[in-house]
Design a protein around this motif. Sequence first.
Motif, PDB file in Angstrom:
ATOM      1  N   PRO A   6       0.822  -1.211   0.000  1.00 31.76           N
ATOM      2  CA  PRO A   6       0.000   0.000   0.000  1.00 31.76           C
ATOM      3  C   PRO A   6       0.856   1.260   0.000  1.00 31.76           C
ATOM      4  O   PRO A   6       1.842   1.355   0.718  1.00 31.76           O
ATOM      5  N   GLY A   7       0.493   2.213  -0.850  1.00 30.53           N
ATOM      6  CA  GLY A   7       1.182   3.487  -0.902  1.00 30.53           C
ATOM      7  C   GLY A   7       2.485   3.477  -1.679  1.00 30.53           C
ATOM      8  O   GLY A   7       3.173   4.478  -1.741  1.00 30.53           O
ATOM      9  N   GLU A   8       2.854   2.365  -2.276  1.00 27.78           N
ATOM     10  CA  GLU A   8       4.099   2.276  -3.033  1.00 27.78           C
ATOM     11  C   GLU A   8       3.800   1.978  -4.492  1.00 27.78           C
ATOM     12  O   GLU A   8       2.885   1.225  -4.809  1.00 27.78           O
ATOM     13  N   SER A   9       4.564   2.597  -5.370  1.00 28.26           N
ATOM     14  CA  SER A   9       4.503   2.251  -6.785  1.00 28.26           C
ATOM     15  C   SER A   9       5.929   2.029  -7.252  1.00 28.26           C
ATOM     16  O   SER A   9       6.851   2.728  -6.822  1.00 28.26           O
ATOM     17  N   PHE A  10       6.113   1.050  -8.085  1.00 26.03           N
ATOM     18  CA  PHE A  10       7.449   0.659  -8.511  1.00 26.03           C
ATOM     19  C   PHE A  10       7.593   0.911 -10.010  1.00 26.03           C
ATOM     20  O   PHE A  10       6.868   0.360 -10.817  1.00 26.03           O
ATOM     21  N   GLU A  11       8.537   1.786 -10.331  1.00 25.78           N
ATOM     22  CA  GLU A  11       8.793   2.159 -11.725  1.00 25.78           C
ATOM     23  C   GLU A  11       9.501   1.041 -12.475  1.00 25.78           C
ATOM     24  O   GLU A  11       9.361   0.917 -13.683  1.00 25.78           O
ATOM     25  N   THR A  12      10.278   0.237 -11.754  1.00 25.23           N
ATOM     26  CA  THR A  12      11.082  -0.805 -12.387  1.00 25.23           C
ATOM     27  C   THR A  12      10.786  -2.143 -11.736  1.00 25.23           C
ATOM     28  O   THR A  12      10.665  -2.234 -10.515  1.00 25.23           O
ATOM     29  N   LEU A  13      10.691  -3.175 -12.566  1.00 27.15           N
ATOM     30  CA  LEU A  13      10.478  -4.539 -12.104  1.00 27.15           C
ATOM     31  C   LEU A  13      11.592  -5.402 -12.673  1.00 27.15           C
ATOM     32  O   LEU A  13      11.844  -5.392 -13.876  1.00 27.15           O
ATOM     33  N   ILE A  14      12.262  -6.114 -11.793  1.00 21.65           N
ATOM     34  CA  ILE A  14      13.264  -7.087 -12.230  1.00 21.65           C
ATOM     35  C   ILE A  14      12.596  -8.439 -12.074  1.00 21.65           C
ATOM     36  O   ILE A  14      12.347  -8.903 -10.964  1.00 21.65           O
ATOM     37  N   GLY A  15      12.253  -9.028 -13.206  1.00 16.87           N
ATOM     38  CA  GLY A  15      11.441 -10.236 -13.248  1.00 16.87           C
ATOM     39  C   GLY A  15      12.098 -11.461 -12.663  1.00 16.87           C
ATOM     40  O   GLY A  15      13.323 -11.533 -12.485  1.00 16.87           O
ATOM     41  N   SER A  16      11.286 -12.470 -12.394  1.00 19.17           N
ATOM     42  CA  SER A  16      11.741 -13.681 -11.720  1.00 19.17           C
ATOM     43  C   SER A  16      12.752 -14.484 -12.531  1.00 19.17           C
ATOM     44  O   SER A  16      13.524 -15.242 -11.955  1.00 19.17           O
ATOM     45  N   SER A  17      12.763 -14.323 -13.837  1.00 21.84           N
ATOM     46  CA  SER A  17      13.730 -15.071 -14.650  1.00 21.84           C
ATOM     47  C   SER A  17      14.996 -14.266 -14.932  1.00 21.84           C
ATOM     48  O   SER A  17      15.852 -14.699 -15.697  1.00 21.84           O
ATOM     49  N   THR A  18      15.149 -13.118 -14.281  1.00 23.38           N
ATOM     50  CA  THR A  18      16.282 -12.225 -14.529  1.00 23.38           C
ATOM     51  C   THR A  18      17.352 -12.392 -13.458  1.00 23.38           C
ATOM     52  O   THR A  18      17.046 -12.466 -12.269  1.00 23.38           O
ATOM     53  N   GLN A  19      18.610 -12.440 -13.916  1.00 21.17           N
ATOM     54  CA  GLN A  19      19.756 -12.451 -13.019  1.00 21.17           C
ATOM     55  C   GLN A  19      20.656 -11.292 -13.416  1.00 21.17           C
ATOM     56  O   GLN A  19      20.966 -11.115 -14.592  1.00 21.17           O
TER      57      GLN A  19
END
Length: 136
Positions: A6-19
Amino acid sequence: MIQDIPGESFETLIGSSTQIYGRLVISDSVRIDGEIQGSIEAQPNSEVTVHIAHDGTVIGDLHAHRILVNGKIDGNIYAKERCDLFETSRVRGDIHYGLIGIEHGAEFYGEMLKKSLLPSPDPDPVTDFSLSSDAQ
């Protein structure tokens, strides 16, 4: 599973298949579902949040305004404002924090070091004085 904060927004997502191997410097909030081997550093004076999601792993130090942990961290945490360890978090390393929240079930191995959120006051100026003995 992606947990909304709640109250957070994320501009970047590092996906589960990413290293990622190496130093990650961020200027916007990021959610990590993958794996990072290296440090994560927010730009100086930024108020970004780093969220290590349930399946996320970080092997390295984290420096950010807010750090939210659902996953695993093997490194030190430096949270200017706050650090939250959720039930599924597993942390090995020291936590430097302004405020901290820890849910039942969170695992933590290290030291907790509270930092003051208030700026430290200026030291008192040195006052010149002299001692004299006028006793005769």
